[in-house]
Write a protein that holds these residues in place. Sequence first.
Motif, PDB file in Angstrom:
ATOM      1  N   THR A 169       1.020  -1.318  -0.162  1.00  0.00           N
ATOM      2  CA  THR A 169       0.050   0.010  -0.011  1.00  0.00           C
ATOM      3  C   THR A 169       0.688   1.221   0.075  1.00  0.00           C
ATOM      4  OG1 THR A 169      -0.054   0.083   2.437  1.00  0.00           O
ATOM      5  CG2 THR A 169      -1.742  -1.211   1.460  1.00  0.00           C
ATOM      6  N   GLN A 170       0.185   2.433  -0.155  1.00  0.00           N
ATOM      7  CA  GLN A 170       1.049   3.482  -0.176  1.00  0.00           C
ATOM      8  C   GLN A 170       1.600   3.838   1.227  1.00  0.00           C
ATOM      9  OE1 GLN A 170       1.834   5.609  -2.878  1.00  0.00           O
ATOM     10  NE2 GLN A 170       3.014   6.566  -0.899  1.00  0.00           N
ATOM     11  N   GLN A 171       0.862   3.285   2.069  1.00  0.00           N
ATOM     12  CA  GLN A 171       1.187   3.470   3.810  1.00  0.00           C
ATOM     13  C   GLN A 171       2.613   2.730   3.966  1.00  0.00           C
ATOM     14  OE1 GLN A 171      -2.126   2.055   6.154  1.00  0.00           O
ATOM     15  NE2 GLN A 171      -1.665   3.622   7.615  1.00  0.00           N
ATOM     16  N   ILE A 172       2.890   1.532   3.061  1.00  0.00           N
ATOM     17  CA  ILE A 172       4.085   0.818   3.267  1.00  0.00           C
ATOM     18  C   ILE A 172       5.142   1.443   2.295  1.00  0.00           C
ATOM     19  CG2 ILE A 172       4.894  -1.266   2.341  1.00  0.00           C
ATOM     20  CD1 ILE A 172       2.447  -2.901   3.629  1.00  0.00           C
ATOM     21  N   TRP A 173       4.759   1.834   1.227  1.00  0.00           N
ATOM     22  CA  TRP A 173       5.847   2.556   0.530  1.00  0.00           C
ATOM     23  C   TRP A 173       6.437   3.960   1.561  1.00  0.00           C
ATOM     24  CZ3 TRP A 173       8.540   0.866  -3.203  1.00  0.00           C
ATOM     25  CH2 TRP A 173       8.070  -0.199  -3.868  1.00  0.00           C
ATOM     26  N   ASP A 174       5.284   4.738   2.298  1.00  0.00           N
ATOM     27  CA  ASP A 174       5.913   5.841   2.799  1.00  0.00           C
ATOM     28  C   ASP A 174       6.606   5.355   4.226  1.00  0.00           C
ATOM     29  OD1 ASP A 174       4.328   7.178   1.146  1.00  0.00           O
ATOM     30  OD2 ASP A 174       2.694   7.646   2.484  1.00  0.00           O
ATOM     31  N   ARG A 175       6.229   4.072   4.669  1.00  0.00           N
ATOM     32  CA  ARG A 175       6.794   3.730   5.682  1.00  0.00           C
ATOM     33  C   ARG A 175       8.279   3.252   5.453  1.00  0.00           C
ATOM     34  NH1 ARG A 175       4.370   0.355  10.530  1.00  0.00           N
ATOM     35  NH2 ARG A 175       5.871   0.543  11.992  1.00  0.00           N
ATOM     36  N   ALA A 176       8.402   2.556   4.015  1.00  0.00           N
ATOM     37  CA  ALA A 176       9.814   2.126   3.598  1.00  0.00           C
ATOM     38  C   ALA A 176      10.698   3.313   3.256  1.00  0.00           C
ATOM     39  CB  ALA A 176       9.593   1.347   2.475  1.00  0.00           C
ATOM     40  N   THR A 177      10.164   4.290   2.833  1.00  0.00           N
ATOM     41  CA  THR A 177      10.787   5.735   2.515  1.00  0.00           C
ATOM     42  C   THR A 177      11.418   6.051   3.893  1.00  0.00           C
ATOM     43  OG1 THR A 177       9.630   5.804   0.532  1.00  0.00           O
ATOM     44  CG2 THR A 177      10.689   7.981   1.277  1.00  0.00           C
ATOM     45  N   GLN A 178      10.565   6.339   4.706  1.00  0.00           N
ATOM     46  CA  GLN A 178      11.024   7.067   6.105  1.00  0.00           C
ATOM     47  C   GLN A 178      11.950   6.276   6.548  1.00  0.00           C
ATOM     48  OE1 GLN A 178      10.377   9.990   7.179  1.00  0.00           O
ATOM     49  NE2 GLN A 178      11.817   9.409   8.951  1.00  0.00           N
ATOM     50  N   LEU A 179      11.832   4.907   6.762  1.00  0.00           N
ATOM     51  CA  LEU A 179      12.908   3.888   7.130  1.00  0.00           C
ATOM     52  C   LEU A 179      14.215   4.042   6.533  1.00  0.00           C
ATOM     53  CD1 LEU A 179      13.394   1.671   9.327  1.00  0.00           C
ATOM     54  CD2 LEU A 179      12.473   0.009   7.711  1.00  0.00           C
ATOM     55  N   ALA A 180      13.992   3.859   5.327  1.00  0.00           N
ATOM     56  CA  ALA A 180      15.446   3.977   4.559  1.00  0.00           C
ATOM     57  C   ALA A 180      16.026   5.392   4.692  1.00  0.00           C
ATOM     58  CB  ALA A 180      15.091   4.081   2.960  1.00  0.00           C
ATOM     59  N   TRP A 181      15.270   6.544   4.781  1.00  0.00           N
ATOM     60  CA  TRP A 181      16.007   7.765   5.064  1.00  0.00           C
ATOM     61  C   TRP A 181      16.485   7.815   6.388  1.00  0.00           C
ATOM     62  CZ3 TRP A 181      15.397  11.795   8.537  1.00  0.00           C
ATOM     63  CH2 TRP A 181      16.055  12.931   8.367  1.00  0.00           C
ATOM     64  N   SER A 182      15.840   7.239   7.308  1.00  0.00           N
ATOM     65  CA  SER A 182      16.292   7.176   8.913  1.00  0.00           C
ATOM     66  C   SER A 182      17.594   6.376   9.050  1.00  0.00           C
ATOM     67  CB  SER A 182      15.203   6.795   9.681  1.00  0.00           C
ATOM     68  OG  SER A 182      15.753   6.725  11.072  1.00  0.00           O
ATOM     69  N   LEU A 183      17.553   5.137   8.385  1.00  0.00           N
ATOM     70  CA  LEU A 183      18.804   4.267   8.467  1.00  0.00           C
ATOM     71  C   LEU A 183      20.093   4.917   7.678  1.00  0.00           C
ATOM     72  CD1 LEU A 183      16.784   0.975   7.906  1.00  0.00           C
ATOM     73  CD2 LEU A 183      18.113   1.550  10.390  1.00  0.00           C
ATOM     74  N   ASP A 184      19.622   5.433   6.701  1.00  0.00           N
ATOM     75  CA  ASP A 184      20.792   5.958   6.059  1.00  0.00           C
ATOM     76  C   ASP A 184      21.594   7.075   6.605  1.00  0.00           C
ATOM     77  OD1 ASP A 184      20.259   4.373   3.566  1.00  0.00           O
ATOM     78  OD2 ASP A 184      19.454   6.107   2.362  1.00  0.00           O
ATOM     79  N   ARG A 185      20.671   7.804   7.430  1.00  0.00           N
ATOM     80  CA  ARG A 185      21.444   9.193   8.133  1.00  0.00           C
ATOM     81  C   ARG A 185      22.000   8.363   9.463  1.00  0.00           C
ATOM     82  NH1 ARG A 185      19.522   9.895   4.588  1.00  0.00           N
ATOM     83  NH2 ARG A 185      18.988  11.467   3.264  1.00  0.00           N
ATOM     84  N   GLN A 186      21.783   7.163   9.726  1.00  0.00           N
ATOM     85  CA  GLN A 186      22.707   6.855  10.883  1.00  0.00           C
ATOM     86  C   GLN A 186      23.688   5.676  10.270  1.00  0.00           C
ATOM     87  OE1 GLN A 186      20.022   4.064  13.152  1.00  0.00           O
ATOM     88  NE2 GLN A 186      18.363   5.560  12.964  1.00  0.00           N
ATOM     89  N   GLY A 187      23.973   5.899   8.991  1.00  0.00           N
ATOM     90  CA  GLY A 187      25.134   5.261   8.404  1.00  0.00           C
ATOM     91  C   GLY A 187      24.625   3.692   8.045  1.00  0.00           C
ATOM     92  N   ARG A 188      23.613   3.339   8.185  1.00  0.00           N
ATOM     93  CA  ARG A 188      23.305   2.016   7.788  1.00  0.00           C
ATOM     94  C   ARG A 188      22.345   1.854   6.318  1.00  0.00           C
ATOM     95  NH1 ARG A 188      20.198   0.117  13.064  1.00  0.00           N
ATOM     96  NH2 ARG A 188      19.702   1.956  13.100  1.00  0.00           N
ATOM     97  N   VAL A 189      23.141   1.687   5.306  1.00  0.00           N
ATOM     98  CA  VAL A 189      22.432   1.782   4.239  1.00  0.00           C
ATOM     99  C   VAL A 189      22.279   0.227   3.773  1.00  0.00           C
ATOM    100  CG1 VAL A 189      22.629   2.272   1.781  1.00  0.00           C
ATOM    101  CG2 VAL A 189      23.643   3.810   3.526  1.00  0.00           C
ATOM    102  N   LEU A 190      20.855  -0.112   3.643  1.00  0.00           N
ATOM    103  CA  LEU A 190      20.418  -1.423   3.412  1.00  0.00           C
ATOM    104  C   LEU A 190      19.729  -1.485   2.093  1.00  0.00           C
ATOM    105  CD1 LEU A 190      18.748  -2.248   6.885  1.00  0.00           C
ATOM    106  CD2 LEU A 190      21.061  -2.336   6.292  1.00  0.00           C
ATOM    107  N   PRO A 191      19.929  -2.784   1.377  1.00  0.00           N
ATOM    108  CA  PRO A 191      19.117  -2.797   0.229  1.00  0.00           C
ATOM    109  C   PRO A 191      17.588  -2.351   0.227  1.00  0.00           C
ATOM    110  CG  PRO A 191      20.219  -4.594   0.509  1.00  0.00           C
ATOM    111  CD  PRO A 191      20.274  -3.820   1.826  1.00  0.00           C
ATOM    112  N   ALA A 192      17.247  -1.641  -0.758  1.00  0.00           N
ATOM    113  CA  ALA A 192      15.849  -1.069  -0.969  1.00  0.00           C
ATOM    114  C   ALA A 192      14.778  -2.318  -0.865  1.00  0.00           C
ATOM    115  CB  ALA A 192      15.606  -0.251  -2.107  1.00  0.00           C
ATOM    116  N   GLN A 193      15.184  -3.401  -1.535  1.00  0.00           N
ATOM    117  CA  GLN A 193      14.198  -4.453  -1.440  1.00  0.00           C
ATOM    118  C   GLN A 193      13.890  -4.942   0.042  1.00  0.00           C
ATOM    119  OE1 GLN A 193      17.043  -4.468  -3.258  1.00  0.00           O
ATOM    120  NE2 GLN A 193      17.839  -6.376  -3.180  1.00  0.00           N
ATOM    121  N   ASP A 194      15.105  -5.415   0.639  1.00  0.00           N
ATOM    122  CA  ASP A 194      15.004  -5.215   2.296  1.00  0.00           C
ATOM    123  C   ASP A 194      14.201  -4.602   3.049  1.00  0.00           C
ATOM    124  OD1 ASP A 194      16.206  -7.907   1.711  1.00  0.00           O
ATOM    125  OD2 ASP A 194      18.242  -7.456   2.276  1.00  0.00           O
TER     126      ASP A 194
END
Length: 132
Positions: free
Chosen positions: A73-98
Motif C-alpha cells: 500500500t501507499q502506507q508501506i511505501w511511505d514507511r519504507a521511504t521513512q525507514l530508508a531515510w532514517s537508517l541512511d542518516r545513521q550510516g546503515r544503508v540497506l538494500p531497498a528491497q529489504d
Amino acid sequence: MADLILPDSNIYIGAARAGRDPFREFAVGIDDRDWEFATCGMIVLEVCRGQRDPNLLARYRERFAVMISIPTTQQIWDRATQLAWSLDRQGRVLPAQDILIAAHALQAGATMLTLDAHFPSIPGLRVIDRLS
C-alpha cells in the motif's frame, strides 16, 4: 490471535538450494503452534525470479497464492521511504528491497523469519532465524 510470520526470500532460496521444500518445513508442527505465514510481492518476486524449473516455479506460485498476502500500500511505501531515510542518516544503508520487506512486516505486525544479519538492526522489527 495467531503470530504472523513473514519468511524472507533467503529462507525459500536456501531451502531450495539444499533440496528442501520450505513450505513443508513451515507446516511441520504448525498444528501445535499458533502461527500463520504471510508473504508480500517483493518476496514472491525475489523467490520466483530465480526458479529455473517451470514446474517448481508453478508450485511456488500456487503456494504463495494461498498464503496471507500483505499488499504493498501507499502506507508501506511511505514507511519504507521513512525507514530508508532514517537508517541512511545513521550510516546503515540497506538494500531497498529489504527495507520494503521490513516495512511490510512492521505494518502487518509480523515477525521476520530471516538469515540476513542486517534485519535485526531495523528499529521495532521482530526477527527470528528459525522456527522453534
